[in-house]
Motif scaffolding. Structure first.
Motif, PDB file in Angstrom:
ATOM      1  N   UNK A 156       0.878  -1.187  -0.038  1.00 29.67           N
ATOM      2  CA  UNK A 156       0.085   0.026   0.250  1.00 29.67           C
ATOM      3  C   UNK A 156       0.821   1.307   0.101  1.00 29.67           C
ATOM      4  N   UNK A 157       2.113   1.109  -0.078  1.00 28.33           N
ATOM      5  CA  UNK A 157       2.939   2.272   0.057  1.00 28.33           C
ATOM      6  C   UNK A 157       3.449   2.600   1.460  1.00 28.33           C
ATOM      7  N   UNK A 158       2.957   1.947   2.449  1.00 29.88           N
ATOM      8  CA  UNK A 158       3.235   2.316   3.672  1.00 29.88           C
ATOM      9  C   UNK A 158       4.126   1.458   4.447  1.00 29.88           C
ATOM     10  N   UNK A 159       5.167   2.154   5.237  1.00 33.36           N
ATOM     11  CA  UNK A 159       6.199   1.261   5.724  1.00 33.36           C
ATOM     12  C   UNK A 159       6.825   1.968   6.988  1.00 33.36           C
ATOM     13  N   UNK A 160       7.768   1.253   7.446  1.00 35.60           N
ATOM     14  CA  UNK A 160       8.351   1.604   8.634  1.00 35.60           C
ATOM     15  C   UNK A 160       9.982   1.828   8.569  1.00 35.60           C
ATOM     16  N   UNK A 161      10.536   3.117   8.814  1.00 41.96           N
ATOM     17  CA  UNK A 161      11.615   3.416   8.616  1.00 41.96           C
ATOM     18  C   UNK A 161      12.483   3.499   9.794  1.00 41.96           C
ATOM     19  N   UNK A 233      -5.806  -3.335  23.201  1.00 40.02           N
ATOM     20  CA  UNK A 233      -4.435  -3.550  24.086  1.00 40.02           C
ATOM     21  C   UNK A 233      -4.254  -5.072  24.003  1.00 40.02           C
ATOM     22  N   UNK A 234      -3.451  -5.487  22.867  1.00 34.11           N
ATOM     23  CA  UNK A 234      -3.163  -4.436  21.721  1.00 34.11           C
ATOM     24  C   UNK A 234      -4.205  -4.420  20.682  1.00 34.11           C
ATOM     25  N   UNK A 235      -4.045  -3.559  19.709  1.00 32.55           N
ATOM     26  CA  UNK A 235      -4.889  -3.469  18.591  1.00 32.55           C
ATOM     27  C   UNK A 235      -4.504  -4.699  17.718  1.00 32.55           C
ATOM     28  N   UNK A 236      -5.703  -5.433  17.003  1.00 31.88           N
ATOM     29  CA  UNK A 236      -5.393  -6.347  16.183  1.00 31.88           C
ATOM     30  C   UNK A 236      -4.493  -5.918  14.903  1.00 31.88           C
ATOM     31  N   UNK A 237      -3.619  -6.489  14.184  1.00 25.76           N
ATOM     32  CA  UNK A 237      -3.093  -6.013  13.103  1.00 25.76           C
ATOM     33  C   UNK A 237      -4.220  -5.593  11.948  1.00 25.76           C
ATOM     34  N   UNK A 238      -5.087  -6.223  11.748  1.00 25.91           N
ATOM     35  CA  UNK A 238      -6.330  -5.910  10.812  1.00 25.91           C
ATOM     36  C   UNK A 238      -6.734  -4.340  11.594  1.00 25.91           C
ATOM     37  N   UNK A 239      -6.957  -4.243  12.663  1.00 27.39           N
ATOM     38  CA  UNK A 239      -7.368  -2.705  13.158  1.00 27.39           C
ATOM     39  C   UNK A 239      -6.365  -1.890  12.664  1.00 27.39           C
ATOM     40  N   UNK A 240      -5.112  -2.003  12.944  1.00 21.70           N
ATOM     41  CA  UNK A 240      -4.106  -1.113  12.508  1.00 21.70           C
ATOM     42  C   UNK A 240      -4.258  -0.803  11.193  1.00 21.70           C
ATOM     43  N   UNK A 241      -4.172  -1.839  10.487  1.00 19.86           N
ATOM     44  CA  UNK A 241      -3.840  -1.528   9.067  1.00 19.86           C
ATOM     45  C   UNK A 241      -5.156  -0.816   8.579  1.00 19.86           C
ATOM     46  N   UNK A 242      -6.385  -1.207   9.019  1.00 19.72           N
ATOM     47  CA  UNK A 242      -7.587  -0.464   8.614  1.00 19.72           C
ATOM     48  C   UNK A 242      -7.617   0.955   8.750  1.00 19.72           C
ATOM     49  N   UNK A 243      -7.017   1.250  10.038  1.00 19.25           N
ATOM     50  CA  UNK A 243      -7.032   2.582  10.361  1.00 19.25           C
ATOM     51  C   UNK A 243      -6.067   3.535   9.350  1.00 19.25           C
ATOM     52  N   UNK A 244      -4.706   2.778   9.306  1.00 19.82           N
ATOM     53  CA  UNK A 244      -3.777   3.625   8.403  1.00 19.82           C
ATOM     54  C   UNK A 244      -4.242   3.529   6.828  1.00 19.82           C
ATOM     55  N   UNK A 245      -4.846   2.622   6.296  1.00 15.41           N
ATOM     56  CA  UNK A 245      -5.451   2.583   4.983  1.00 15.41           C
ATOM     57  C   UNK A 245      -6.672   3.997   4.850  1.00 15.41           C
ATOM     58  N   UNK A 246      -7.469   3.759   5.908  1.00 16.74           N
ATOM     59  CA  UNK A 246      -8.528   5.023   5.864  1.00 16.74           C
ATOM     60  C   UNK A 246      -7.953   6.519   5.879  1.00 16.74           C
ATOM     61  N   UNK A 247      -6.710   6.565   6.445  1.00 12.43           N
ATOM     62  CA  UNK A 247      -6.139   7.730   6.827  1.00 12.43           C
ATOM     63  C   UNK A 247      -5.558   8.402   5.327  1.00 12.43           C
ATOM     64  N   UNK A 248      -5.215   7.332   4.535  1.00 10.58           N
ATOM     65  CA  UNK A 248      -4.623   7.755   3.319  1.00 10.58           C
ATOM     66  C   UNK A 248      -5.721   7.464   2.236  1.00 10.58           C
ATOM     67  N   UNK A 249      -6.885   7.425   2.654  1.00 19.07           N
ATOM     68  CA  UNK A 249      -8.195   7.416   1.491  1.00 19.07           C
ATOM     69  C   UNK A 249      -8.152   6.392   0.842  1.00 19.07           C
TER      70      UNK A 249
END
Length: 257
Positions: A156-161, A233-249
């Motif tokens: 999705x063009x999202x990564x950690x550096x 606590x903690x959020x599921x990986x799918x929850x994190x991914x969903x939030x990040x994707x919606x942030x970039x529309x």
């Protein structure tokens, strides 16, 4: 080499089809809390009384739950005699505002995409520097899962550096301890403008179980302008991914009713 290729063919395609479709979630998965309308018994505080973080309460408008403080332990649902609190299998827990995490009956969580200027810059390439600000490593582990072949965040063009100088924003986990506060602020300041700030996990939003401790500072919210709140606590990986994707529309699917 031939054995490697044969093994690769045997394993097949491992990356989930999300967001085209939802992957299966564990049977015991506990997702978005749901509150229902209705009067509580006079003087009843069963659900609020068992909440370890004080996330549940009631006011003149009725029952509410602060998802930014909730650790999704499920104790409230078990304690509520009227069944007014339950946990759905909805993975979409993210919100674009702190106020949006205050759940009431009928509340819908919303994540607005980044403003047009930042969206033009980051929609196809968003690099985040993860800051472990005193976390227990649970949120960090689920963030790491996103980089595996199953979720493949990079598609999705999202990564950690590794360096804030190479980042477009920061992803903060943990309650931001007093010792980590200077490093958190310095890392954020090292990211070039315009920055993005993501708070991942209940600790990073409100301090979580550590809220009120003199060794913590209440998470990222008091210190930085957070663009995306992802509770859990903690959020599921799918929850994190969903939030990040919606942030970039990038549109994501809702679970089946």
């Amino acid at each position: 080499m031939l054995s490697i290729l044969l093994e690769r063919l045997r394993q097949g395609h491992r990356t989930v089809a999300f967001p085209r479709e939802l992957p299966p979630l564990p049977r015991r998965y506990r997702g978005l809390p749901v509150l229902t309308d209705g009067p509580c018994a006079p003087g009843c505080a069963s659900c609020a009384g068992v909440c370890p973080t004080g996330a549940l309460g009631a006011d003149a408008s009725g029952l509410f739950l602060d998802l930014g403080r909730c650790i999704l332990c499920g104790a409230c649902a078990e304690a509520c005699p009227g069944g007014r609190v339950r946990f759905s299998r909805d993975h979409r827990l993210a919100s674009g505002t702190r106020e949006g995490l205050i759940l009431r009956p009928g509340t819908r969580l919303e994540v607005a995409p980044l403003d047009p200027g930042r969206l033009r810059l980051f929609a196809r390439s968003l690099r985040l520097r993860q800051i472990c600000a005193g976390g227990c490593n649970a949120c960090e582990a689920d963030i790491n899962v996103l980089t595996t072949i199953v979720f493949d965040l990079g598609r999705f063009g999202i990564d950690f550096v590794a360096s804030p100088r190479h980042a477009d924003g920061v992803a903060i986990t943990g309650p931001v301890t007093r010792n980590m506060l200077p490093a958190t602020l310095a890392t954020h300041a090292a990211v070039p403008d315009p920055r993005v700030v993501v708070a991942i996990g209940t600790c990073a939003i409100s301090g979580g179980l550590f809220a009120g401790s003199p060794e913590t500072t209440g998470g990222a919210t008091p210190h930085l302008p957070v663009d995306l709140f992802i509770p859990g606590c903690p959020p599921h990986p799918l929850t994190i991914l969903d939030g990040l994707l919606r942030l970039v529309d990038i549109k994501t699917p809702a679970p089946a009713p």
